[in-house]
Structures are given as C-alpha cells and as structure tokens.
Design a protein around this motif. Structure first.
Motif, PDB file in Angstrom:
ATOM      1  N   ASN A  80      33.806  44.366  43.901  1.00  0.00           N
ATOM      2  CA  ASN A  80      35.233  44.913  44.763  1.00  0.00           C
ATOM      3  C   ASN A  80      34.726  45.371  46.132  1.00  0.00           C
ATOM      4  N   CYS A  89      33.998  42.550  48.570  1.00  0.00           N
ATOM      5  CA  CYS A  89      35.238  41.863  49.021  1.00  0.00           C
ATOM      6  C   CYS A  89      35.914  42.653  50.002  1.00  0.00           C
ATOM      7  N   LYS A  90      35.702  44.110  50.066  1.00  0.00           N
ATOM      8  CA  LYS A  90      36.532  44.971  51.136  1.00  0.00           C
ATOM      9  C   LYS A  90      35.611  45.398  52.192  1.00  0.00           C
ATOM     10  N   SER A 128      32.500  35.979  53.129  1.00  0.00           N
ATOM     11  CA  SER A 128      33.338  34.905  52.753  1.00  0.00           C
ATOM     12  C   SER A 128      33.245  34.873  51.064  1.00  0.00           C
ATOM     13  N   PRO A 129      34.370  34.251  50.706  1.00  0.00           N
ATOM     14  CA  PRO A 129      34.301  34.066  48.854  1.00  0.00           C
ATOM     15  C   PRO A 129      33.022  33.400  48.543  1.00  0.00           C
ATOM     16  N   ILE A 134      30.020  35.926  48.571  1.00  0.00           N
ATOM     17  CA  ILE A 134      30.222  36.914  47.654  1.00  0.00           C
ATOM     18  C   ILE A 134      29.784  36.259  46.398  1.00  0.00           C
ATOM     19  N   SER A 135      30.405  35.264  46.147  1.00  0.00           N
ATOM     20  CA  SER A 135      29.989  34.375  44.766  1.00  0.00           C
ATOM     21  C   SER A 135      28.401  34.064  44.494  1.00  0.00           C
ATOM     22  N   ASP A 141      35.611  38.241  37.570  1.00  0.00           N
ATOM     23  CA  ASP A 141      36.593  37.385  38.331  1.00  0.00           C
ATOM     24  C   ASP A 141      35.996  37.459  39.695  1.00  0.00           C
ATOM     25  N   LEU A 142      35.698  36.291  40.357  1.00  0.00           N
ATOM     26  CA  LEU A 142      35.198  36.190  41.671  1.00  0.00           C
ATOM     27  C   LEU A 142      36.221  35.825  42.486  1.00  0.00           C
ATOM     28  N   PRO A 143      36.104  35.886  43.787  1.00  0.00           N
ATOM     29  CA  PRO A 143      37.340  35.380  44.852  1.00  0.00           C
ATOM     30  C   PRO A 143      37.159  33.933  44.820  1.00  0.00           C
ATOM     31  N   ARG A 144      38.287  33.332  44.958  1.00  0.00           N
ATOM     32  CA  ARG A 144      38.434  31.891  45.026  1.00  0.00           C
ATOM     33  C   ARG A 144      37.620  31.163  46.226  1.00  0.00           C
ATOM     34  N   ASP A 164      37.780  28.429  48.620  1.00  0.00           N
ATOM     35  CA  ASP A 164      38.666  27.319  49.215  1.00  0.00           C
ATOM     36  C   ASP A 164      37.680  26.055  49.741  1.00  0.00           C
TER      37      ASP A 164
END
Length: 396
Positions: free
Chosen positions: A138, A141-142, A152-153, A156-157, A185-188, A190
């Motif tokens: 978290n 992400c923030k 970026s997602p 982070i991943s 759960d990781l950010p999607r 794209d």
C-alpha cells in the motif's frame, strides 16, 4: 519418534544459583522475571541439541507438543535461523543468481537498494508477517518513489517480486516456514498502454516517412520483433533467399551503456519476412559486411533509442498523419500481430513470431483479435451429425 523432553531444573546448581541472584535482586526492587524452572530440550533435524526454558510447566508442555508435532511433520524450523536479518538473506539470494542476464541482475540490485532493503533490511525474517507486507505494498502504491514520481504498477509488481524471491530463499534455507510475500493483490499492469493496430496503408505511410529507415519500420511492423532485437540484427542472420530472420540476440541497456545479450525469455526463433520486403532489405544488406549490424545510426554504431525515436520515428509519425494514436516503436509489435491474425495466422504462429514464452500469453494479449468461429464450429458439428444420422437411417 522425535526426541523432545522436559527437564525440571529445580535441583540443578545453576538454577539454584540463578534463583538466589533473582531473589536478592527482587529484594533490591528489581521487577525482572524469575529464571525458568522447566527446560524443553530436543534435537533438531541437524542432530544438534537445543533448549528453551519456561517459568511454568504447562507452558513447557505446550512447547514440547508443538516442537514434537513440527518435527514429526517436517515443518520444524530452528528459531535461531529465523532471527537472521533480511538483508543477509537478500544478499545471499542475489549472489546465488545464475541463469539471469546481467541486465536482470542489475535491475534486481537496483530495486533491492532503492526499496526492499531500506524497508526490510534490519528485520528478522521470522518477524515479517503477511500483514506487514500488505501494508508495504500500500505504501508503494501511495507514496512517491525515490526519483520523485509515483511508481508504476509494473515497477511495484517487480519490487514485490524481488522481495518475494529473497523471502523464498529464507523458506528454502529453513529460516521461515512460509513466504509472507505470497498471495497479495498487486496493482493491475496495463501492458504498455492502449494497443495501437495500424492498417497496411498506415504502416506504409509511416515507413515512407522514415526515409532511409523505411526497411526498419517494415521489419518492426511486419515481423513483430522487439526494438532491442532489431538493433542487434546482423547481416548473417537475415536470409533473403529463404525469407527468414534469425533472432538470437538483443541489445539491452545496462549501467555504462548498451550490451548485446540473449533475447527475452531466451526464446531464439526464426521469423518470416514478407516477399514484398525482400527488395527493400537487399540494399541494406549490400552495404554491410557479414556479421555487421543491419541497422545502424548516423555514426555507424548501434541505434540509440533515445536519439532515434525523437529524430526519426516521432517525426515520421507526424509526417504520416498518425500523431495522437500513441504509436511507439514497441507498439508496432501489436500491428504485426494484428495483421498476421487478420491474414489467418493461428496462435502458435503468432507466438513464435513475437517470441512469447507461451501460447497462453499470446492469447491473453491478442485473443480478442481472432474471429469468433462459433458458428463455423456449430455448422461443422451439424454436418457431422446429419451425416451420421443419415447412415443410421439408410442402414435401417
């Protein structure tokens, strides 16, 4: 059966001496706990003796039962190993990497130094809980990254992946029983943004606008190879007679400059070249000696994306009237895939052409481009059913 037992220390000289010290300290106002009377003793899987003391017998019995159960099930971990600092495990993991490319190892090193070790370095690996990792994700992400912008997602991943692989090393080396980095759960991600699929006419206009780099645009847009693979192409890898490109290496950026290394996923492959492109490529090959780079910059060395894109590609996009579509050299892979699928290529052909690790990955990215063949399948089944029923009727 596991060797675990409880020892009463009441008659032991060291225990009696410790009790006398404790009683004297208590009279002096000390509030420390008394020495443990009950000692749980056992031999670990390494056959070395271990021990832990408790003030009360029920506590010792509970610990004895827990250790016995872990030893019997094979889930026992030496508590001392769990006290190892994460940074020691992380360095051990990174130093053990063997099959990864230099660029990948450098990427992992950077993420360790920027985000992972600053957060977890001094933590004992056994103290890291699932909830702690969730809170950290978290934060990633923030909060802004080390370079100021939001991560970026994908970044982070990948940071989480590096942490998870280091903790996996802790599991494998017997320091912790489970990996607290699992099942988060990781950010999607794209992919690389919105896909852009150029038509033949648009790709031709872009190639024409690129001037001397027209053949390179055609290779990117019809062969679907990656930028690093295209810039590392050597003349000997292009067979005009058989119309094949042999993809065996790629340029990658590392500290200190560019380096030629293996292709992504180590997926060496042969890629088809359109017959109509042969005459575009023949003059390019004629200017090079065997083994030289096929596409080079103005100075005769490898193409540099940072200068070639704004000077050549972006200018060609604008001249071709394609600005605003978000087209990039990498996204020409999407055009190659879409045109191949429209021409009737099946998933395995597209997978091999693009160098994907699996057909499943190709379907995940481009599955929506294949035509809906449900009616075609239903009609074929219907014809087979009618034929079978007709034979049964005739036999009757």
């Amino acid at each position: 059966m596991a060797r675990v037992w409880i020892e009463d220390r009441e008659s032991h000289a060291d225990y009696q001496a410790a009790m006398e010290k404790w009683q004297a300290a208590k009279k002096a106002g000390s509030k420390r706990n008394p020495p443990g009377r009950w000692r749980v003793r056992w031999y670990g899987p390494d056959n070395k003796p271990k021990a832990k003391t408790f003030a009360k017998l029920p506590q010792a019995e509970a610990e004895k039962n827990a250790i016995t159960d872990k030893l019997d099930k094979g889930s026992y971990r030496d508590p001392k190993k769990g006290k190892t600092a994460f940074k020691a495990v992380a360095e051990e993991w990174h130093g053990s990497l063997r099959k990864q490319s230099e660029r990948t190892r450098n990427d992992y090193r950077e993420l360790l130094d920027l985000y992972v070790i600053p957060k977890w370095g001094d933590w004992q690996v056994a103290a890291i809980q699932w909830e702690d990792v969730s809170d950290w994700i978290n934060e990633l992400c923030k909060q802004p990254g080390k370079r100021g912008g939001m991560l970026s997602p994908a970044r982070i991943s990948k940071t989480h992946l590096v942490f998870s692989m280091a903790m996996k090393r802790a599991v494998q080396s017997g320091k912790v029983p489970i990996n607290p980095a699992s099942e988060h759960d990781l950010p999607r991600i794209d992919d690389d943004g919105e896909h852009v699929y150029l038509k033949h006419e648009q790709l031709a206009a872009l190639a024409d606008a690129a001037g001397e780099y027209r053949p390179l645009i055609l290779v990117l847009g019809y062969c679907g190879i990656r930028w690093g693979e295209a810039t590392a192409l050597e003349t000997g890898r292009l067979q005009l007679d058989t119309r094949r490109l042999r993809i065996v290496q790629a340029h990658s950026r590392i500290k200190g400059g560019m380096k030629v290394g293996p292709v992504k996923n180590h997926e060496r492959r042969s890629v088809p070249v359109l017959a109509s492109m042969v005459e575009d490529l023949r003059p390019v090959v004629a200017k090079r000696k065997r083994g030289e780079l096929l596409f080079v910059g103005a100075d005769g060395t490898h193409l540099r994306y940072s200068t070639w894109r704004p000077a050549v590609f972006d200018s060609a996009v604008k001249a071709a009237g394609l600005d605003g579509l978000g087209i990039t050299p990498h996204k020409l892979r999407h055009t190659a895939a879409s045109l191949a699928i429209a021409a009737g290529a099946d998933v395995k052909v597209v997978q091999l052409m693009l160098g994907h690790k699996s057909a499943a990955m190709t379907l995940d990215v481009y599955g929506h481009l294949w035509p809906d063949r449900l009616d075609e399948v239903a009609d074929a089944l219907d014809a087979g059913r009618k034929s079978a029923l007709g034979k049964l009727t005739a036999a009757a």
